[in-house]
Design a protein around this motif. Sequence first.
Motif, PDB file in Angstrom:
ATOM      1  N   HIS A   1      38.157  29.698  32.865  1.00  0.00           N
ATOM      2  CA  HIS A   1      39.374  30.437  32.497  1.00  0.00           C
ATOM      3  C   HIS A   1      39.072  31.888  32.131  1.00  0.00           C
ATOM      4  O   HIS A   1      38.191  32.172  31.318  1.00  0.00           O
ATOM      5  CB  HIS A   1      40.041  29.754  31.306  1.00  0.00           C
ATOM      6  N   GLY A   2      39.817  32.790  32.764  1.00  0.00           N
ATOM      7  CA  GLY A   2      39.658  34.209  32.483  1.00  0.00           C
ATOM      8  C   GLY A   2      38.431  34.835  33.114  1.00  0.00           C
ATOM      9  O   GLY A   2      38.168  36.026  32.896  1.00  0.00           O
ATOM     10  N   GLY A   3      37.697  34.055  33.931  1.00  0.00           N
ATOM     11  CA  GLY A   3      36.481  34.567  34.538  1.00  0.00           C
ATOM     12  C   GLY A   3      36.460  34.453  36.049  1.00  0.00           C
ATOM     13  O   GLY A   3      35.397  34.589  36.661  1.00  0.00           O
TER      14      GLY A   3
ATOM     15  N   THR B   1      47.409  41.578  45.942  1.00  0.00           N
ATOM     16  CA  THR B   1      47.454  41.322  44.504  1.00  0.00           C
ATOM     17  C   THR B   1      46.132  40.715  44.059  1.00  0.00           C
ATOM     18  O   THR B   1      45.696  39.704  44.609  1.00  0.00           O
ATOM     19  CB  THR B   1      48.591  40.339  44.164  1.00  0.00           C
ATOM     20  N   ALA B   2      45.500  41.324  43.065  1.00  0.00           N
ATOM     21  CA  ALA B   2      44.327  40.734  42.422  1.00  0.00           C
ATOM     22  C   ALA B   2      44.778  40.113  41.116  1.00  0.00           C
ATOM     23  O   ALA B   2      45.439  40.766  40.296  1.00  0.00           O
ATOM     24  CB  ALA B   2      43.249  41.790  42.166  1.00  0.00           C
ATOM     25  N   HIS B   3      44.419  38.847  40.915  1.00  0.00           N
ATOM     26  CA  HIS B   3      44.896  38.138  39.730  1.00  0.00           C
ATOM     27  C   HIS B   3      43.838  37.148  39.259  1.00  0.00           C
ATOM     28  O   HIS B   3      42.951  36.732  40.028  1.00  0.00           O
ATOM     29  CB  HIS B   3      46.204  37.410  40.027  1.00  0.00           C
ATOM     30  N   TYR B   4      43.944  36.747  38.011  1.00  0.00           N
ATOM     31  CA  TYR B   4      43.085  35.698  37.491  1.00  0.00           C
ATOM     32  C   TYR B   4      43.555  34.354  38.049  1.00  0.00           C
ATOM     33  O   TYR B   4      44.755  34.134  38.239  1.00  0.00           O
ATOM     34  CB  TYR B   4      43.103  35.676  35.970  1.00  0.00           C
ATOM     35  N   VAL B   5      42.605  33.476  38.301  1.00  0.00           N
ATOM     36  CA  VAL B   5      42.915  32.182  38.874  1.00  0.00           C
ATOM     37  C   VAL B   5      43.284  31.199  37.773  1.00  0.00           C
ATOM     38  O   VAL B   5      42.597  31.097  36.753  1.00  0.00           O
ATOM     39  CB  VAL B   5      41.719  31.648  39.687  1.00  0.00           C
ATOM     40  N   THR B   6      44.369  30.488  37.988  1.00  0.00           N
ATOM     41  CA  THR B   6      44.822  29.422  37.101  1.00  0.00           C
ATOM     42  C   THR B   6      45.123  28.188  37.948  1.00  0.00           C
ATOM     43  O   THR B   6      45.134  28.269  39.180  1.00  0.00           O
ATOM     44  CB  THR B   6      46.093  29.831  36.328  1.00  0.00           C
TER      45      THR B   6
END
Length: 291
Positions: free
Chosen positions: A192-194, A226-231
């Motif tokens: 998460h967050g990485g 779009t660059a985004h964090y993965v969830t």
Amino acid sequence: MTTPAPTAPADARHLVLTLSCPDRPGIVNAVSGALARRGGNITESKQFGDEASGLFFMRVQVMTTVAREELEKDLAELARTYSMTWSLDEVGRPMRTLIMVSKEGHCLTDLLFRARSQGLPIDVVGVVGNHEDLRPVADFYGVPFHHIPVTKETKADAEAQLLELVDSLNVELVVLARYMQILSPTLCERLHGGVINIHHSFLPSFKGANPYRQAHERGVKLIGATAHYVTPDLDEGPIIEQDVTRANHEDSVETLRAKGQDVERRVLAQAVRWHAEHRVLLNGLRTVVFA
């Protein structure tokens, strides 16, 4: 006559502090006061209070000759007082990064080039591919390539291999550079967050597969990335950066894809830079970016 800027002592460390906590009066004074008492010289400071979430966010760069461990003790005490989440790191330290790819190499090539020649502050410790196609690119840049094929039947084993690499290589950031595979909820939570993903559309439009075909069918006049964090929710993670380019009625799916790939490269590289420089803080489903 121009007065020269003061120079830092030879043994000075340049550190970056990021923090978030419930918003209340006195946080900036408490943080800056703690740094000043240790002889710290603040070289950059940005903060943001979010009325919607009630959270306060801050990023501070400080020059100091005090041992990092001493500052960490002070910050731990502040964290207890203000219910604060924080991190402290060296300014400019390359972040240990694992890049994951499939068959398209434009984002991988761009990141490796920028890391080598343009000061992108990442140390690429490996490239993971679910196909062998991009091994020559990794070889050219002298980066180890790990082939981990993925099928429906082998997905759990493949993710276990990935986590072994993350742990053995002390990976701090995973970049999905057009990896084209959906990570399991368990893996998303573990990292998460990485994990940063590049999606080849201007989210929230055209989620999922074949966004350029979807854009062509809708006749859009702008396409983006779009660059985004993965969830665990597909293409729903907190957005870090976005950009667009023009499209018109003469564009085919292939010309849209060619235009879009340049945007993908730029957006992903910018997001990776901001993350590696500790300029991105998570704020629920959103981000605070101190660019």
